[in-house]
Design a protein around this motif. Structure first.
Motif, PDB file in Angstrom:
ATOM      1  N   SER A   1     -44.447 -25.172 -70.429  1.00 35.69           N
ATOM      2  CA  SER A   1     -43.713 -25.944 -71.431  1.00 35.69           C
ATOM      3  C   SER A   1     -42.469 -25.174 -71.858  1.00 35.69           C
ATOM      4  O   SER A   1     -42.485 -23.950 -71.923  1.00 35.69           O
ATOM      5  N   PHE A   2     -41.435 -25.922 -72.142  1.00 38.77           N
ATOM      6  CA  PHE A   2     -40.263 -25.372 -72.801  1.00 38.77           C
ATOM      7  C   PHE A   2     -40.372 -25.736 -74.270  1.00 38.77           C
ATOM      8  O   PHE A   2     -40.945 -26.767 -74.632  1.00 38.77           O
ATOM      9  N   PHE A   3     -39.821 -24.872 -75.112  1.00 39.17           N
ATOM     10  CA  PHE A   3     -39.773 -25.130 -76.542  1.00 39.17           C
ATOM     11  C   PHE A   3     -38.335 -24.969 -76.997  1.00 39.17           C
ATOM     12  O   PHE A   3     -37.725 -23.918 -76.781  1.00 39.17           O
ATOM     13  N   LEU A   4     -37.805 -26.018 -77.595  1.00 43.75           N
ATOM     14  CA  LEU A   4     -36.498 -25.880 -78.218  1.00 43.75           C
ATOM     15  C   LEU A   4     -36.656 -24.869 -79.340  1.00 43.75           C
ATOM     16  O   LEU A   4     -37.730 -24.745 -79.932  1.00 43.75           O
ATOM     17  N   CYS A   5     -35.610 -24.120 -79.622  1.00 41.31           N
ATOM     18  CA  CYS A   5     -35.696 -23.120 -80.678  1.00 41.31           C
ATOM     19  C   CYS A   5     -34.334 -22.927 -81.316  1.00 41.31           C
ATOM     20  O   CYS A   5     -33.309 -23.349 -80.781  1.00 41.31           O
ATOM     21  N   ASP A   6     -34.351 -22.259 -82.457  1.00 44.62           N
ATOM     22  CA  ASP A   6     -33.105 -21.984 -83.153  1.00 44.62           C
ATOM     23  C   ASP A   6     -32.538 -20.641 -82.674  1.00 44.62           C
ATOM     24  O   ASP A   6     -33.061 -20.030 -81.743  1.00 44.62           O
TER      25      ASP A   6
ATOM     26  N   ILE B   1     -33.769 -21.213 -75.464  1.00 42.12           N
ATOM     27  CA  ILE B   1     -34.954 -22.036 -75.266  1.00 42.12           C
ATOM     28  C   ILE B   1     -36.093 -21.102 -74.861  1.00 42.12           C
ATOM     29  O   ILE B   1     -35.865 -20.096 -74.185  1.00 42.12           O
ATOM     30  N   LEU B   2     -37.297 -21.383 -75.331  1.00 43.40           N
ATOM     31  CA  LEU B   2     -38.474 -20.591 -74.955  1.00 43.40           C
ATOM     32  C   LEU B   2     -39.197 -21.284 -73.810  1.00 43.40           C
ATOM     33  O   LEU B   2     -39.212 -22.514 -73.734  1.00 43.40           O
ATOM     34  N   TYR B   3     -39.807 -20.499 -72.943  1.00 45.42           N
ATOM     35  CA  TYR B   3     -40.568 -21.043 -71.828  1.00 45.42           C
ATOM     36  C   TYR B   3     -41.930 -20.358 -71.770  1.00 45.42           C
ATOM     37  O   TYR B   3     -42.003 -19.129 -71.822  1.00 45.42           O
ATOM     38  N   ILE B   4     -42.976 -21.161 -71.711  1.00 49.49           N
ATOM     39  CA  ILE B   4     -44.340 -20.653 -71.572  1.00 49.49           C
ATOM     40  C   ILE B   4     -44.869 -21.136 -70.225  1.00 49.49           C
ATOM     41  O   ILE B   4     -44.916 -22.338 -69.969  1.00 49.49           O
ATOM     42  N   TYR B   5     -45.255 -20.190 -69.373  1.00 49.54           N
ATOM     43  CA  TYR B   5     -45.889 -20.532 -68.101  1.00 49.54           C
ATOM     44  C   TYR B   5     -47.374 -20.235 -68.226  1.00 49.54           C
ATOM     45  O   TYR B   5     -47.757 -19.190 -68.751  1.00 49.54           O
ATOM     46  N   ASP B   6     -48.184 -21.136 -67.734  1.00 51.78           N
ATOM     47  CA  ASP B   6     -49.642 -21.019 -67.773  1.00 51.78           C
ATOM     48  C   ASP B   6     -50.111 -20.873 -69.212  1.00 51.78           C
ATOM     49  O   ASP B   6     -50.342 -19.767 -69.709  1.00 51.78           O
TER      50      ASP B   6
ATOM     51  N   PHE C   1     -52.778 -21.032 -70.632  1.00 51.02           N
ATOM     52  CA  PHE C   1     -54.060 -20.369 -70.894  1.00 51.02           C
ATOM     53  C   PHE C   1     -53.892 -18.862 -71.065  1.00 51.02           C
ATOM     54  O   PHE C   1     -54.711 -18.212 -71.697  1.00 51.02           O
ATOM     55  N   VAL C   2     -52.829 -18.293 -70.466  1.00 45.43           N
ATOM     56  CA  VAL C   2     -52.589 -16.855 -70.633  1.00 45.43           C
ATOM     57  C   VAL C   2     -51.241 -16.569 -71.277  1.00 45.43           C
ATOM     58  O   VAL C   2     -50.956 -15.451 -71.653  1.00 45.43           O
ATOM     59  N   ASN C   3     -50.397 -17.581 -71.415  1.00 48.40           N
ATOM     60  CA  ASN C   3     -49.129 -17.504 -72.157  1.00 48.40           C
ATOM     61  C   ASN C   3     -48.139 -16.470 -71.640  1.00 48.40           C
ATOM     62  O   ASN C   3     -47.735 -15.564 -72.369  1.00 48.40           O
ATOM     63  N   TRP C   4     -47.704 -16.621 -70.405  1.00 50.58           N
ATOM     64  CA  TRP C   4     -46.545 -15.853 -69.961  1.00 50.58           C
ATOM     65  C   TRP C   4     -45.372 -16.417 -70.758  1.00 50.58           C
ATOM     66  O   TRP C   4     -45.022 -17.591 -70.608  1.00 50.58           O
TER      67      TRP C   4
END
Length: 181
Positions: free
Chosen positions: A47-52, A92-97, A99-102
């Motif tokens: 997931s990508f997360f918009l951020c400030d 922008i933040l990016y979380i890969y996987d 379950f383990v939060n890269w």
């Protein structure tokens, strides 16, 4: 236009990749470029997360529609990079996987016209620094709670003597309790 990103793994050691991608590509294309640049096999979602400007997480944009009503939730494929990222909105933040939060900090570092860019085949890995650890860095959310005094300065006006009635071999008969039921 060509967007050049610096992608930094949220870890103690410096692990980063610089990548270039077309501004008209989607967030899903950026997701694929990032997982290839870091050597992931791509079998996990993200997931990508918009951020400030302070990297405070805001709206989530997942790879897959995980909403209750199919087609209702927008996914990475629905967003072009130039719709979300531009000169005044670069992070922008990016979380890969999940379950383990890269976790990766992704920042738009430069915008070039395709004619001026040295990169003719896009997306492209421009620079790599550091080795990806074998396991995702462990995240600690907030300060740890001290087990020494979980109530802090809490005072409930009870003394140890208030609980004397529970010491010893007291029975409930002293209180008029009938347990014959």
């Amino acid at each position: 236009m060509v967007y050049k990103f610096r992608v930094i793994l949220d870890a103690e050691d410096d692990v980063l990749r610089d990548i270039a991608i077309k501004d008209t590509d989607t967030l899903e294309d950026l997701h694929n470029t990032i997982i290839n640049a870091f050597g992931f096999d791509g079998t996990e979602g993200g997931s990508f997360f918009l951020c400030d400007d302070n990297w405070q997480q805001e709206d989530e944009i997942p790879l897959f529609d995980m909403g209750d009503v199919p087609g209702e939730q927008k996914t990475m494929a629905d967003f072009k990079l130039n719709d979300l990222l531009y000169e005044d909105q670069t992070k922008i933040l990016y979380i890969y996987d999940p379950f383990v939060n890269w976790t990766f900090f992704v920042e738009l570092a430069a915008i070039e016209s395709e004619d001026d860019s040295d990169e003719k085949e896009l997306p492209a890995l421009l620079f790599a620094h550091g080795v990806l650890p074998e396991d995702a860095p462990v995240k600690t959310f907030g300060d740890p709670i001290s087990k020494d005094d979980i109530y802090g300065d809490f005072d409930d006006d009870y003394d140890d003597e208030d609980f004397d009635m529970f010491d010893g071999d007291d029975s409930f008969e002293d209180f008029g309790y009938d347990d014959s039921y």
